[in-house]
Design an enzyme around this catalytic site. Structure first.
Site, PDB file in Angstrom:
ATOM      1  N   GLU A   1       0.847  -1.198   0.000  1.00 35.85           N
ATOM      2  CA  GLU A   1       0.000   0.000   0.000  1.00 35.85           C
ATOM      3  C   GLU A   1       0.885   1.251   0.000  1.00 35.85           C
ATOM      4  O   GLU A   1       0.498   2.292  -0.513  1.00 35.85           O
ATOM      5  CB  GLU A   1      -0.951  -0.008   1.213  1.00 35.85           C
ATOM      6  CG  GLU A   1      -2.112   0.949   1.049  1.00 35.85           C
ATOM      7  CD  GLU A   1      -3.218   0.752   2.081  1.00 35.85           C
ATOM      8  OE1 GLU A   1      -4.329   0.331   1.722  1.00 35.85           O
ATOM      9  OE2 GLU A   1      -2.969   1.032   3.275  1.00 35.85           O
TER      10      GLU A   1
ATOM     11  N   HIS B   1       7.060 -26.734   2.282  1.00 37.03           N
ATOM     12  CA  HIS B   1       6.255 -27.823   1.730  1.00 37.03           C
ATOM     13  C   HIS B   1       5.164 -27.300   0.807  1.00 37.03           C
ATOM     14  O   HIS B   1       4.228 -28.027   0.487  1.00 37.03           O
ATOM     15  CB  HIS B   1       5.680 -28.666   2.879  1.00 37.03           C
ATOM     16  CG  HIS B   1       6.781 -29.329   3.668  1.00 37.03           C
ATOM     17  ND1 HIS B   1       7.360 -30.505   3.267  1.00 37.03           N
ATOM     18  CD2 HIS B   1       7.434 -28.936   4.785  1.00 37.03           C
ATOM     19  CE1 HIS B   1       8.311 -30.827   4.138  1.00 37.03           C
ATOM     20  NE2 HIS B   1       8.389 -29.889   5.059  1.00 37.03           N
TER      21      HIS B   1
END
Ligand code: F6P
Length: 547
Positions: free
Chosen positions: A352, A383
């Site tokens: 932002e 993972h």
């Protein structure tokens, strides 16, 4: 001022890039046993190891020259001294004043910010004390047990992230809940968990107009009135806002309202009364430690030479990748469950602030600005998306955030966590050559199969990461960590010559929302909308049986 990338400093960096872009960090580590000492820096309890980056000493020198060319030293002073550096909104940017331990007087619109901050802090302490000592009671005379923050964006991510991160430092049995989305299921999920007689809702909204927050607040007020009668406001609701008159018009007594100011941006507001949930959890003293940590990082940032300045180094290295290696992503990987909400917090802080395309003068920028920030706490990321970091065609720098010690008596889990982070950093840097893969495979496979598999197992390496290591995750160290990233973002904004403190892109969606809401809620067919929006609204209405 011309676009940053028109400068001689930029050209020299481009030239330097072409000289070193094909060199491998493996070789640099082998040649220079001092690489860690050369490329690491300490600030308080925090160590930054930036040796696993595609940099040589000359890179930092050249990037430092770019920072000077963009007048970074003067811009840092402008930030700390309250110049109106948010030029489009003509506002000062003084989140640093909120943690300034010298209580420097800065006059904004005729008011002394140090006095305003002290008054607000005093009111925060008073409220916290009243709730902790059970003097503050619900309408049925029950003490408060549940704190529910209603807010979104900067009025949500900071409180949620910090309360989650510092749970071990809680000094009360209060439970903390966060409602941000307008999705009613999110709201109901929280309401199911609380006893209304013991609930205190904090409406956090700088503007007090944000549709999600005000809609949620109205729904909850009706829910509370239905259960406890008409007089719930005074006993069960607090507001934190710049728009005090709006909060009063909503029905709150002035003593239930804490102030915010124009000179504190939403995504930089955790140090202000927006931090009330955190103060309620860890108490005034530890909240002061949180501010102290940020203050020490502020001092480091303001007074340390760029080559040893942690936020400046993080920013320069990030610019090196974004603008010269042409990457547009940044992974944030905290190897700490406590820091899992740091990722959305930094997404807002970084994207932002610096997701902009216009220079301070209003010219269009011709280079990339904010990276796309993403991440997941380690080891979960390993993972899921780390495969892409290691072997894809993308070049994604990562920040690994590590905590050396936890309160737990057994170090077993923490040891695995730390070893995981270091092995990821090592794998990213080293990679695996064809020869290495082949020699491992040939033990068990015939030549043609070992060759085939080795081709797939080549990992190029030479992928960078920073390692931020702190001793413990304390209120003070969390404060320092957040201030570190705030300043990194500021430095990037200065070098890109953009205003990091406005967010006009968000406003267009806010303008369009009421128009579309009306179309969805009205029975009439949508008009003056494009064919896609019209078709989708009709489809929704059809499903709901309204047409
Ligand atoms: O997303 C836009 C934004 O204006 C953020 O900058 C801000 O943190 C958020 O909305 C919430 O705004 P408010 O605190 O005014 O409700």
């Amino acid at each position: 001022m011309k676009n940053t990338n028109d400068s001689q400093e930029w050209r020299l960096l481009n030239q330097h890039y072409s000289e070193i872009c094909n060199q491998h960090m493996r070789a640099w580590f082998a040649e220079d046993t001092n690489r860690f000492a050369r490329f690491s820096v300490q600030c308080g309890d925090m160590l930054l190891d930036y040796s696993r980056n595609r940099i040589l000493p000359q890179t930092i020198t050249l990037l430092g020259q770019l920072a000077h060319h963009m007048q970074l030293p003067q811009k840092i002073e402008s930030l700390f001294t309250g110049k109106a550096i948010n030029t489009t909104e003509k506002r000062s940017v003084l989140h640093t004043a909120l943690r300034d331990q010298r209580h420097t007087s800065i006059i904004i619109n005729g008011e002394n910010t140090a006095n305003l901050i002290e008054l607000a802090r005093h009111k925060m302490r008073f409220l916290v004390n009243a709730i902790h000592t059970q003097q503050w009671r619900g309408v049925t005379n029950q003490p408060i047990a549940h704190i529910i923050n209603i807010g979104i964006g900067g009025s949500h991510t900071g409180p949620k992230m910090s309360v989650h991160a510092l749970k071990p430092f809680a000094i009360t049995n209060l439970t903390f809940h966060f409602i941000s989305s307008i999705d009613q299921t999110a709201l109901e999920d929280v309401l199911q968990q609380i006893n209304p007689e013991r609930a205190l809702f904090i409406i956090s909204s700088k503007s007090f107009t944000t549709l999600e927050t005000i809609t949620n607040a109205n729904t909850i007020l009706a829910w509370m009135k239905a259960r406890l009668g008409q007089h719930v406001l005074q006993h069960h609701f607090i507001a934190i806002t710049r728009a005090i008159e709006k909060a009063i018009a909503w029905g709150l007594p002035p003593e239930n309202i804490l102030p915010l100011w124009d000179w504190v941006g939403g995504r930089y507001s955790i140090w202000s009364p927006i931090g009330l949930p955190l103060m309620l959890m860890i108490g005034d003293k530890q909240f002061a430690d949180f501010l102290q940590g940020a203050y020490e990082m502020d001092e480091h940032f303001r007074y340390t030479d760029f080559e040893k300045n942690m936020p400046v180094l993080l920013a320069l290295i990030s610019i090196w990748y974004i603008n010269f290696f042409n990457t547009s992503a940044q992974a944030i990987v905290p190897y700490a469950h406590a820091l899992s909400y740091l990722i959305p917090y930094l997404q807002q802080a970084e994207m932002e602030s610096n997701g902009k395309r216009t220079t301070l003068n209003g010219d269009e920028i011709s280079h990339t600005t904010s990276p796309i920030v993403f991440g997941e706490e380690g080891c979960n990321g390993q993972h899921t998306y780390h495969q892409l970091l290691h072997q894809s065609t993308y070049f994604v720098p990562a920040d690994f955030i590590l905590i050396a010690q936890t309160a737990s008596t057994s170090h077993h889990h923490q040891d695995i966590l730390l070893a995981s982070a270091l092995s990821q950093a090592e794998a990213l840097m080293q990679g695996k050559t064809y020869e290495e893969a082949y020699s491992e495979l040939k033990i068990n496979y015939p030549h043609h199969e070992a060759n085939y598999l080795a081709c797939h197992q080549v990992i190029p390496g030479n992928r960078p990461c920073n390692i931020l290591l702190m001793e413990h995750l304390t209120p003070k160290n969390l404060g320092a960590l957040l201030a570190l990233y705030e300043h990194k973002i500021f430095v990037q904004g200065v070098i890109w010559d953009i205003n990091s403190f406005d967010q006009w892109g968000v406003e267009l969606g806010k303008q369009l929302l009421p128009i579309l809401l009306k179309q969805i809620q009205q029975d009439a067919s949508p008009s003056k909308l494009n064919s896609s929006t019209t078709a989708l609204i009709n489809y929704i209405k059809k499903i709901r049986g309204r047409t």
